[in-house]
Design a protein around this motif. Structure first.
Motif, short mmCIF file in Angstrom:
data_model
loop_
_atom_site.label_atom_id
_atom_site.label_comp_id
_atom_site.label_asym_id
_atom_site.label_seq_id
_atom_site.Cartn_x
_atom_site.Cartn_y
_atom_site.Cartn_z
N ASP A 1 47.26 53.98 41.44
CA ASP A 1 46.48 53.23 42.56
C ASP A 1 45.78 52.08 41.87
O ASP A 1 46.19 51.16 42.45
N ARG A 2 45.48 52.34 40.68
CA ARG A 2 44.57 51.07 40.11
C ARG A 2 45.65 50.23 39.66
O ARG A 2 45.19 48.75 39.81
N LEU A 3 46.76 50.54 39.16
CA LEU A 3 47.51 49.55 38.78
C LEU A 3 48.17 48.56 40.00
O LEU A 3 48.39 47.30 39.86
N THR A 4 48.33 49.06 41.08
CA THR A 4 48.94 48.33 42.27
C THR A 4 47.73 47.29 42.67
O THR A 4 48.06 46.19 42.75
N SER A 5 46.70 47.97 42.71
CA SER A 5 45.32 46.95 43.16
C SER A 5 45.36 45.86 41.85
O SER A 5 45.11 44.55 42.34
N ALA A 6 45.36 46.18 40.65
CA ALA A 6 45.27 45.36 39.70
C ALA A 6 46.39 44.24 39.59
O ALA A 6 46.22 43.10 39.18
N LEU A 7 47.47 44.66 39.99
CA LEU A 7 48.68 44.03 40.22
C LEU A 7 48.55 42.83 41.16
O LEU A 7 48.79 41.51 40.95
N TYR A 8 47.91 43.24 42.41
CA TYR A 8 47.61 42.25 43.43
C TYR A 8 46.57 41.21 42.81
O TYR A 8 46.63 40.14 42.99
N LYS A 9 45.58 41.64 42.33
CA LYS A 9 44.55 40.89 41.92
C LYS A 9 45.01 39.83 40.74
O LYS A 9 44.60 38.51 40.79
N ARG A 10 45.80 40.49 39.81
CA ARG A 10 46.19 39.45 38.97
C ARG A 10 47.36 38.41 39.57
O ARG A 10 47.00 37.23 38.89
N THR A 11 47.89 38.78 40.33
CA THR A 11 48.87 37.86 41.01
C THR A 11 48.12 36.76 41.84
O THR A 11 48.49 35.59 41.59
N ALA A 12 47.00 37.05 42.37
CA ALA A 12 46.17 36.16 43.18
C ALA A 12 45.48 35.41 41.97
O ALA A 12 45.37 34.08 42.26
N ASP A 13 45.08 35.88 41.07
CA ASP A 13 44.32 35.04 40.13
C ASP A 13 45.45 33.97 39.41
O ASP A 13 45.08 33.03 39.08
N ALA A 14 46.67 34.38 39.01
CA ALA A 14 47.44 33.55 38.61
C ALA A 14 47.98 32.47 39.60
O ALA A 14 48.03 31.20 39.10
N ARG A 15 48.04 32.91 40.55
CA ARG A 15 48.31 31.79 41.81
C ARG A 15 47.02 30.82 41.81
O ARG A 15 47.21 29.51 42.15
N HIS A 16 45.79 31.40 41.85
CA HIS A 16 44.70 30.36 41.86
C HIS A 16 44.65 29.51 40.72
O HIS A 16 44.36 28.31 40.86
N ARG A 17 44.88 29.97 39.40
CA ARG A 17 44.87 29.04 38.26
C ARG A 17 46.24 28.10 38.33
O ARG A 17 45.96 27.02 37.83
N TRP A 18 47.02 28.42 39.09
CA TRP A 18 48.25 27.53 39.10
C TRP A 18 47.79 26.43 39.83
O TRP A 18 48.34 25.15 39.81
N LEU A 19 47.35 26.56 41.40
CA LEU A 19 46.83 25.77 42.07
C LEU A 19 45.81 24.92 41.32
O LEU A 19 45.99 23.53 41.70
N ILE A 20 44.83 25.23 40.79
CA ILE A 20 43.88 24.25 40.08
C ILE A 20 44.62 23.50 39.21
O ILE A 20 44.32 22.26 38.81
N ALA A 21 45.62 24.24 38.17
CA ALA A 21 46.21 23.21 37.30
C ALA A 21 47.01 22.12 37.77
O ALA A 21 47.22 21.19 37.23
N THR A 22 47.65 22.55 38.87
CA THR A 22 48.77 21.63 39.61
C THR A 22 47.84 20.51 40.60
O THR A 22 48.40 19.81 41.01
N ARG A 23 46.47 20.80 40.86
CA ARG A 23 46.02 19.85 41.62
C ARG A 23 45.83 18.56 41.23
O ARG A 23 45.76 17.49 41.97
N HIS A 24 45.42 18.47 39.79
CA HIS A 24 45.06 17.13 39.32
C HIS A 24 46.43 16.46 38.91
O HIS A 24 46.53 15.28 38.22
#
Length: 585
Positions: free
Chosen positions: A339-362
């Motif tokens: 259960d914790r792995l599933t929630s952690a996987l969702y959170k890790r995916t969201a964090d990666a997407r957020h960092r990717w958006l910040i990196a590509t914004r510039h």
């Protein structure tokens, strides 16, 4: 006392026919000497050192010798006189013996028959021996702490003794009877002035490299004898060699009562040579019996140990929980981790997407094209400067050439000027072509750099992020499918458990649920039913309404049908009423 003999009548000497000398028989002469000695020395006191004393004989008599530095005389103590002696004879003791002289005809010896002994102190030889013993003992040569144990089963035994005496035969016979081993005999003289040196050389030779097998133990052996006979084994060099030998030494010199300095320095002392052979080797049959007994005891001990450990293991296994009880906590931890792995996987995916958006914004094409535009401007400026410099140089060269030509005759200068003009034109043409070629190469490199920069700045981050997003989506799909499968399995198990404990299963086995027809309340006992009251019986396939004391009515439609709703009016149930709490008949 005169030297003539006094003879009795029957001892009258007979004259031979050819001489005037008297003729005696051996017995006659022996008796004459005996009478002469006893008459001339009937009672004497003799001072000397006791030597050769071996204790009392089996007959009760005692035999030894009295000696000094130059001579020795035999002495005898008869059985009757032994108990009257105030001082008993001891080996090496200097005494004053009182008795009478006599002769022993069997061996033509004279001896003193001792009636009394008085101590006169230790003899010179025993004094020397005692002083030597004290000196060597002070050096620690006789200490028990430095003596070594004998090997249990020696393979090679070295024997230092005479090869022709009875001692070596006794040793070999005893060793062959008890435990056969390889015996190496070093022949030496066991008596005399050179015996000590020869025994010393033998002990050192066994410890060194003498060319034969190295012994595991050395036996120094000799038969019994007087102090003078055993004096070679009191040699100081021999005692030091025995004490310094790296091989254990067993001393077997003389009999039980004989002691020499070698006995003190040796690692072990045996009373006799036969005892030395028994000391150095065990009995083979006893060794085999001991080995067999120990093997049997070892087998029994191992069996007992295995049986004891087996019982202990069974006792411990009773206290262990069942296998399912050991696995269930780990299974629960695995479910929590999933259960914790599933929630952690969702959170890790969201964090990666957020960092990717910040990196590509510039990142934008304008940012990537700015260095290219600046490089193109610098190239254009350099091209203009190069053209102006070339024109100025050509103009200066042309003007100088015209000024020089003006000072010369047209005829003289026409051909050189024409040739110089041609060369100048060719030079300018080559320079222009080289400049155009170089500018083209620079422009081509700038174009390639611009494309590479654009691809690296725009396409590579996007492809990398796209690949990471694809992998994240795949892991998310797998985790989601696994979680759905787990929930489906859990729901199936829960449904089976609910079906097993539900009251509908009980109704299927022939029981019925009783309710009041008007209120729908569950009836729990017969006493709670009033006379003439209408009751509702619920079976597995439907319901029936009856009146107490009458036959049951028509069966009601199955639960959940449309006709049931018309035949049985719906009533509001009490909050405390539950189908699972009814009475089963």
């Amino acid at each position: 006392m005169s030297g003539a003999f006094t003879l009795l009548d029957d001892d009258e000497p007979r004259k031979s026919s050819g001489t005037n000398a008297a003729e005696f028989s051996v017995s006659e002469l022996s008796r004459a000497v005996k009478r002469a000695v006893e008459d001339g020395f009937g009672y004497v006191r003799v001072r000397g050192e006791i030597s050769g004393f071996r204790g009392r004989h089996g007959s009760g008599h005692c035999y030894f010798s009295l000696k000094d530095a130059d001579a020795a005389i035999d002495a005898v103590v008869w059985k009757g006189a032994w108990g009257k002696l105030a001082t008993k004879p001891e080996e090496g003791l200097e005494v004053i013996a009182t008795g009478r002289l006599t002769t022993f005809a069997r061996s033509s010896k004279y001896q003193i028959v001792v009636d009394n002994l008085e101590p006169a102190g230790l003899g010179a030889l025993m004094k020397q021996l005692e002083e030597r013993r004290k000196t060597l003992a002070a050096e620690g040569l006789f200490d028990e702490a430095r003596k070594r144990p004998l090997p249990l089963m020696p393979r090679v035994i070295g024997v230092v003794t005479s090869p022709t005496g009875a001692v070596i035969r006794d040793i070999l016979h005893r060793i062959s009877d008890r435990f056969p081993a390889h015996v190496v005999v070093w022949p030496v003289r066991v008596q005399g002035e050179t015996s000590g040196a020869e025994v010393t050389a033998a002990v050192k030779g066994f410890a060194g490299d003498y060319g034969g097998p190295r012994p595991d133990v050395i036996i120094v052996a000799r038969g019994g004898g007087s102090v003078e006979d055993l004096w070679g084994y009191n040699d100081e060099a021999l005692v030091r060699a025995v004490a310094a030998s790296p091989i254990p030494v067993v001393s077997a010199v003389g009999h039980e009562t004989d002691w020499t300095l070698v006995d003190h320095a040796a690692d072990h002392r045996a009373p006799t040579p036969t005892g030395a052979a028994e000391r150095v080797v065990p009995v083979r049959s006893e060794c085999l019996a001991t080995l067999s007994d120990r093997a049997r005891r070892l087998e029994l001990a191992i069996s007992a140990l295995v049986r004891q450990r087996g019982e202990h293991l069974r006792f411990l296994s009773r206290g262990l929980p069942a296998g399912a009880a050991l696995v269930e906590p780990q299974r629960q931890r695995l479910d929590i981790a999933a259960d914790r792995l599933t929630s952690a996987l969702y959170k890790r995916t969201a964090d990666a997407r957020h960092r990717w958006l910040i990196a590509t914004r510039h990142l934008s094409p304008a940012i990537a094209s700015r260095p290219v535009e600046r490089a193109r401007d610098r190239l254009t400026m350099a091209d203009g400067r190069l053209g102006r410099a070339a024109d100025a140089l050509l103009s200066d060269r042309s003007a100088a050439a015209l000024r020089s030509a003006a000072r010369l005759s047209p005829r003289l200068l026409e051909r050189p000027v024409r040739e110089a003009g041609d060369r100048l034109a060719r030079t300018v043409d080559r320079r222009d072509r080289a400049m155009v070629q170089r500018l083209g190469a620079v422009r081509q490199r700038l174009t390639g750099a611009e494309r590479m920069l654009s691809a690296r700045l725009l396409e590579q981050p996007a492809a990398f992020a796209r690949e990471r997003l694809s992998r994240t989506a795949e892991r998310h799909d797998r985790a989601f499918a696994h979680r759905v499968a787990q929930l489906r399995q859990h729901l199936s198990v829960t449904d089976k458990l609910l079906s097993a404990v539900s009251y509908q299963g009980v109704l299927g086995r022939g029981f019925a649920l009783v309710r009041r027809a008007d209120a729908g309340l569950t009836v729990r006992s017969a006493a709670a039913v009033a006379a003439g009251e209408r009751l509702e019986l619920q079976f597995a396939d439907g319901r029936v309404t009856v009146t107490e004391g009458s036959a049951p009515g028509a069966p009601a439609p199955a639960t959940g049908g449309a006709k049931k709703a018309a035949a049985v009016p719906a009533r509001r149930r009490s909050k405390k009423t539950d189908d699972r709490q009814g009475i089963l008949l």
